[in-house]
Design an enzyme around this catalytic site. Structure first.
Site, PDB file in Angstrom:
ATOM      1  N   ARG A  57       0.791  -1.246  -0.074  1.00 53.45           N
ATOM      2  CA  ARG A  57      -0.036  -0.045  -0.135  1.00 53.45           C
ATOM      3  C   ARG A  57       0.786   1.170   0.019  1.00 53.45           C
ATOM      4  NH1 ARG A  57      -3.691  -2.534   4.227  1.00 53.45           N
ATOM      5  NH2 ARG A  57      -1.672  -3.884   4.356  1.00 53.45           N
ATOM      6  N   GLU A  94       4.917 -10.563  15.352  1.00 57.16           N
ATOM      7  CA  GLU A  94       4.575 -11.034  16.832  1.00 57.16           C
ATOM      8  C   GLU A  94       4.871 -12.357  16.639  1.00 57.16           C
ATOM      9  OE1 GLU A  94       0.403 -10.160  17.241  1.00 57.16           O
ATOM     10  OE2 GLU A  94       0.043 -11.134  19.249  1.00 57.16           O
TER      11      GLU A  94
HETATM   12  P1  AMP Z   1       4.154  -2.213  11.647  1.00 57.51           P
HETATM   13  O1  AMP Z   1       5.521  -2.842  11.021  1.00 57.51           O
HETATM   14  O2  AMP Z   1       3.693  -3.040  12.816  1.00 57.51           O
HETATM   15  O3  AMP Z   1       4.360  -0.825  11.808  1.00 57.51           O
HETATM   16  O4  AMP Z   1       3.098  -2.582  10.549  1.00 57.51           O
HETATM   17  C1  AMP Z   1       2.929  -1.651   9.416  1.00 57.51           C
HETATM   18  C2  AMP Z   1       2.498  -2.630   8.215  1.00 57.51           C
HETATM   19  O5  AMP Z   1       1.567  -3.516   8.377  1.00 57.51           O
HETATM   20  C3  AMP Z   1       2.012  -1.387   7.134  1.00 57.51           C
HETATM   21  O6  AMP Z   1       2.471  -1.815   6.069  1.00 57.51           O
HETATM   22  C4  AMP Z   1       0.393  -1.852   7.383  1.00 57.51           C
HETATM   23  O7  AMP Z   1      -0.219  -1.756   5.917  1.00 57.51           O
HETATM   24  C5  AMP Z   1       0.207  -3.211   7.836  1.00 57.51           C
HETATM   25  N1  AMP Z   1      -0.680  -3.051   9.220  1.00 57.51           N
HETATM   26  C6  AMP Z   1      -0.329  -3.330  10.482  1.00 57.51           C
HETATM   27  N2  AMP Z   1      -1.418  -3.269  11.137  1.00 57.51           N
HETATM   28  C7  AMP Z   1      -2.557  -2.739  10.454  1.00 57.51           C
HETATM   29  C8  AMP Z   1      -3.790  -2.619  10.472  1.00 57.51           C
HETATM   30  N3  AMP Z   1      -4.347  -2.803  11.838  1.00 57.51           N
HETATM   31  N4  AMP Z   1      -4.531  -2.245   9.431  1.00 57.51           N
HETATM   32  C9  AMP Z   1      -4.184  -2.085   8.492  1.00 57.51           C
HETATM   33  N5  AMP Z   1      -2.747  -2.490   7.848  1.00 57.51           N
HETATM   34  C10 AMP Z   1      -1.810  -2.630   9.217  1.00 57.51           C
END
Ligand code: AMP
Length: 169
Positions: A57, A94
């Site tokens: 995205r 996780e």
């Molecule tokens: P993080 O590495 O935990 O910051 O996760 C970020 C990535 O995971 C991004 O590319 C988001 O598109 C996806 N992502 C994580 N949590 C969500 C959520 N609750 N809704 C949509 N996309 C998420």
């Protein structure tokens, strides 16, 4: 208001996750303009040379922003997708780990990069992306997200790089 274009989908892709669906934002001309114009305003375009987006995205927002500002775009992709020589970085999830890759010649040394993704959660993905850009000689000047999950410590993972989000939830 960007918030009105984001759909919450409970238990996707697995139980306990409240997924932030950006497709209503994309399908609305008003919503898409709010997102791209918002990113163009959030970080002064004279402070960066290239937009770098994270699969998948981050590609949508990053490419539209780059075109609007007449800049180039660099993709960071999931493993095995980029055809040329790559640098790779793994990060903790996780459960287990994930890896992202960039082409080693994606930017000239010292180029200033605006880092774009749709959502900041734990910050693991963007932290790995910052490491990749630095490893190939680029200089991340700021991170820009449409949505930030403010109840998670994502920002803290990104160190000194300024973080901008259009919507904090
Ligand atoms: P993080 O590495 O935990 O910051 O996760 C970020 C990535 O995971 C991004 O590319 C988001 O598109 C996806 N992502 C994580 N949590 C969500 C959520 N609750 N809704 C949509 N996309 C998420």
């Amino acid at each position: 208001m960007i918030e009105s274009f984001i759909r919450d989908v409970p238990d996707f892709p697995k139980p306990g996750i409240l997924f932030k669906d950006i497709t209503p934002l994309l399908q609305s001309a008003e919503g898409l303009a709010l997102a791209i114009d918002g990113m163009a305003k959030a970080v002064d375009p004279s402070t960066y040379d290239i937009v770098c987006g994270i699969e998948s995205r981050g590609f949508i927002f990053g490419t539209a922003l780059a075109r609007q500002l007449n800049k180039g775009f660099v993709p960071i992709r999931k493993p095995g997708k980029l055809p040329w020589k790559t640098a790779a970085e793994s990060y903790e999830l996780e459960y287990g780990t994930d890896t992202i890759e960039i082409h080693v010649d994606a930017c000239d040394k010292g180029k200033r990069m605006l880092m774009v993704d749709d959502l900041l959660a734990t910050g693991g993905t963007m932290e790995a992306a910052l490491k990749l850009v630095r490893r190939i000689g680029g200089q991340p000047v700021a991170c820009c997200f449409v949505i930030e999950l403010g109840f998670l410590p994502g920002r803290a993972k990104l160190g000194q790089v300024p973080v901008h989000s259009l919507l904090k939830v």
